[in-house]
Design a protein around this motif. Sequence first.
Motif, short mmCIF file in Angstrom:
data_model
loop_
_atom_site.label_atom_id
_atom_site.label_comp_id
_atom_site.label_asym_id
_atom_site.label_seq_id
_atom_site.Cartn_x
_atom_site.Cartn_y
_atom_site.Cartn_z
N TYR A 189 46.38 -60.18 16.88
CA TYR A 189 46.26 -60.15 15.41
C TYR A 189 47.35 -61.00 14.76
CZ TYR A 189 46.88 -58.34 10.68
OH TYR A 189 47.05 -58.24 9.32
N TYR A 190 48.59 -60.82 15.22
CA TYR A 190 49.69 -61.58 14.62
C TYR A 190 49.53 -63.08 14.86
CZ TYR A 190 52.13 -57.13 14.02
OH TYR A 190 52.47 -55.86 13.64
N GLY A 219 46.61 -64.77 15.96
CA GLY A 219 45.34 -65.35 15.54
C GLY A 219 45.10 -65.31 14.06
N ILE A 220 45.47 -64.21 13.40
CA ILE A 220 45.18 -64.05 11.97
C ILE A 220 46.36 -64.49 11.11
CG2 ILE A 220 44.47 -62.43 10.18
CD1 ILE A 220 42.35 -62.95 12.33
N LEU A 221 47.53 -63.95 11.37
CA LEU A 221 48.67 -64.24 10.51
C LEU A 221 49.24 -65.63 10.74
CD1 LEU A 221 50.59 -60.82 10.55
CD2 LEU A 221 48.77 -61.61 9.03
N SER A 227 47.47 -68.10 12.41
CA SER A 227 46.32 -69.03 12.53
C SER A 227 46.28 -69.78 13.86
CB SER A 227 46.34 -70.05 11.37
OG SER A 227 46.26 -69.38 10.13
N PHE A 254 44.33 -69.71 16.45
CA PHE A 254 43.05 -69.13 16.86
C PHE A 254 42.77 -69.34 18.35
CE2 PHE A 254 42.51 -70.45 12.37
CZ PHE A 254 42.39 -69.19 11.81
#
Length: 288
Positions: free
Chosen positions: A245-246, A248-250, A252, A254
């Motif tokens: 999550y950290y 991939g999302i925060l 980027s 991916f």
Amino acid sequence: MYAFVLPGALYFLLFKYVPLLGSVIAFQDYSPFQGFLHSDWVGFAHFARIFDNPEVLQVLVNTLTLSFLQIAFAFPVPIGLALLLNEIRNERFKRLLQSFIYLPHFLSWVVVIGIVTLFLRSDGVINSMTAKLFGWPSVQFLQLPWLFKPLLVLEIIWKEAGWGTIVFLAALAAVNPELQEAAIVDGAGRWKRMWHVTLPGIRGTIIILLILRLGTVLDNGFEQIFLMLNPYVEEVGNVLDTYVYYKGILQSDFSFATAVGLFKSVVGLILVVGANKLAKRFGEDGIY
């Protein structure tokens, strides 16, 4: 019959198999602006980062430690509860007790963590009681690294142990009652019958569920851990789910986050296949 199967088949097709096509970005230096077709291919570079980065290795150790703690302490609890419930002869009391132990399963992790925080925070119920009764100073329970993992396991036991008894109670119902009667004739007490008749009767179910649990050994669940994390316990509490999550999302990143997720799936598949073969070698049915 096919019409009954269709909704379930569509669910797995749309939400489990179609998303697998996105795993291709684990082998690319993916950019949302270039898309799947025009992003540069980098092969296994992102997978190499998993093992080259000390931070990832620490996260992997945290994940495995927490998973094995859950298997060692949380997995046997539903079995014990099911055995105890099976010994209750008053059906009304048994059903009432089952209803109580099922209830926590229907609470979301947000509610469960809220209850835990209410009790364990610096001005929570426990600290207020100890200060009032004994004059003890408040303890920052939620900021103690050594307490973080045991607390997670206890939360899982409280929330899911009752619900987990359903499968084992169903397995217990299939145990041949004649075996119990024969054991009584031979002079076996309740504990002897439980150990030598009841447990062997549900051994196949236990092994199947253990095999399936090994398949998710790198999957600790996101919500519970994410809600419990804080800067004081991040070093021991950051697992692969939160790390993805950290990253991939925060941040980027991916491609790297997808590579970690794909790595988890491959390891889970290997563990399931290996555990299934081992179970068959010892004479059990396995899952296939």
